[in-house]
Enzyme design. Structure first.
Site, PDB file in Angstrom:
ATOM      1  N   HIS A 173       0.827  -1.218   0.000  1.00 33.04           N
ATOM      2  CA  HIS A 173       0.000   0.000   0.000  1.00 33.04           C
ATOM      3  C   HIS A 173       0.867   1.276   0.000  1.00 33.04           C
ATOM      4  O   HIS A 173       0.823   2.075   0.940  1.00 33.04           O
ATOM      5  CB  HIS A 173      -0.866  -0.070   1.267  1.00 33.04           C
ATOM      6  N   GLU A 275      -0.943   1.209  -5.277  1.00 34.84           N
ATOM      7  CA  GLU A 275      -0.767  -0.022  -4.496  1.00 34.84           C
ATOM      8  C   GLU A 275      -0.821  -1.266  -5.389  1.00 34.84           C
ATOM      9  O   GLU A 275      -1.835  -1.498  -6.060  1.00 34.84           O
ATOM     10  CB  GLU A 275      -1.864  -0.104  -3.442  1.00 34.84           C
TER      11      GLU A 275
HETATM   12  O1  TA6 Z   1      -6.145   1.676  -0.320  1.00 37.67           O
HETATM   13  C1  TA6 Z   1      -7.173   2.621  -0.167  1.00 37.67           C
HETATM   14  C2  TA6 Z   1      -7.890   2.362   1.156  1.00 37.67           C
HETATM   15  O2  TA6 Z   1      -8.557   1.117   1.132  1.00 37.67           O
HETATM   16  C3  TA6 Z   1      -8.839   3.528   1.407  1.00 37.67           C
HETATM   17  O3  TA6 Z   1     -10.191   3.113   1.354  1.00 37.67           O
HETATM   18  C4  TA6 Z   1      -8.431   4.018   2.802  1.00 37.67           C
HETATM   19  O4  TA6 Z   1      -9.164   3.354   3.801  1.00 37.67           O
HETATM   20  C5  TA6 Z   1      -6.948   3.620   2.807  1.00 37.67           C
HETATM   21  O5  TA6 Z   1      -6.940   2.330   2.244  1.00 37.67           O
HETATM   22  C6  TA6 Z   1      -6.254   3.706   4.143  1.00 37.67           C
HETATM   23  O6  TA6 Z   1      -6.690   2.693   4.992  1.00 37.67           O
HETATM   24  P1  TA6 Z   1      -6.143   2.732   6.518  1.00 37.67           P
HETATM   25  O7  TA6 Z   1      -6.752   1.533   7.183  1.00 37.67           O
HETATM   26  O8  TA6 Z   1      -4.640   2.635   6.445  1.00 37.67           O
HETATM   27  O9  TA6 Z   1      -6.582   4.039   7.077  1.00 37.67           O
END
Ligand code: TA6
Length: 301
Positions: A173, A275
């Protein structure tokens, strides 16, 4: 903090070198710094979480929140969180940790390999009482951080149990640092269909991705590299993946930034998440004794 953590001294004695050093980082978490002829990289044992990547003679590549938490069991905001064994909310238990448990578990250093072309650190995670509560199966996860002309991070998971590991979701991510969101352009997704998580509709990308509002998209059938053009900084990054047919692109924009305590209100102006994932329909099944590997390579163009 788990009480079986190794000491800094023992880590430096067993794995340390001129290029690889362990220290106490933010919040008392164990941090490793790799500095070689190509770049400097920092990561925490918690989550095997890369928090810094800076090629020699270049600006930092990854974005980190300046209000991130650094505490045992708390996800670090920015860098490259490892989302595993699910991506997003858990299908059946929405109150379970978002993005799984890999990013909040303490990984163990297994090996360091230094060659003329790279410095590699290998970390490992296996099932434990806390993971068995969330995934009642055994596994052997290995995370390889390779610092060379490019940065490559690879997660390889072997199913060490007797039953298939099913519907395994994952994402490397990565948060990328950009000079200003208005001049950002992502190429490599033109014509790809994507699930827009904001309205749950499937759409098709037309041309480059530009960001002028919150975007949260799972692109499908992705395979070619993505180019991040930071026109404000006159810099291009190439992000390529293996073991993945889905790519997530996310920018929270202002309202969601303000709702996240560990995300600066205006941080959205200087970051984009690209990601390499197994998300949506791209989740994987790992049969007993088999391995699935997913990797992301980041390079300055
Ligand atoms: O990758 C995008 C996502 O799924 C968004 O929906 C947002 O929730 C982000 O990940 C961050 O997630 P986190 O749990 O690290 O706040």
């Amino acid at each position: 903090m788990p009480n079986d953590l190794p000491s800094i001294e023992s880590l430096n004695q067993q794995f340390g070198s001129e290029s690889v050093k362990f220290r106490v980082g933010e919040g008392g978490l164990i941090q490793c710094r790799v500095q070689n002829q190509f770049a400097s990289v920092e990561f925490y044992l918690q989550g095997a979480h890369v928090t810094h990547y800076q090629p020699l003679d270049a600006a930092p590549v990854l974005w980190m929140s300046n209000v991130s938490k650094y505490a045992p069991g708390q996800a670090i905001r920015g860098g490259i969180p490892i989302c595993w064994p699910w991506f997003g909310a858990h299908d059946e238990n929405p109150d379970w940790p978002q993005h799984g448990f890999a990013r909040t578990q303490c990984w163990k250093v297994r090996a360091v390999l230094e060659t003329d072309s790279s410095t590699e650190v290998l970390l490992g995670l296996t099932e434990s009482p806390s993971t068995l509560e969330l995934l009642n199966q055994s596994f052997d996860a290995r995370y390889r951080i390779s610092v060379g002309k490019q940065l490559t991070v690879e997660l390889a998971v072997t199913n060490t149990g007797q039953a298939p590991l099913e519907k395994i979701g994952c994402a490397l991510h990565s948060y990328f640092s950009i000079s200003q969101i208005e001049t950002l352009k992502l190429d490599g997704l033109d014509g790809k269909s994507y699930l827009d998580k904001l309205d749950q509709k499937v759409k098709t990308q037309a041309g480059p991705v530009i960001v002028d509002q919150e975007i949260d998209r799972i692109y499908r059938e992705t395979s070619s590299p993505i180019t991040i053009s930071d026109q404000g900084a006159g810099r291009q990054l190439r992000v390529s993946g293996t073991g993945s047919h889905s790519t997530v692109v996310w920018n929270p924009w202002v309202n969601k930034s303000k709702r996240m305590a560990d995300f600066p209100d205006h941080g959205y102006q200087n970051m984009i998440c690209v990601e390499t994932a197994n998300a949506g329909a791209d989740v994987r099944t790992i049969p007993p004794s088999e391995t699935h590997a997913i990797a992301q390579t980041i390079e300055l163009v």
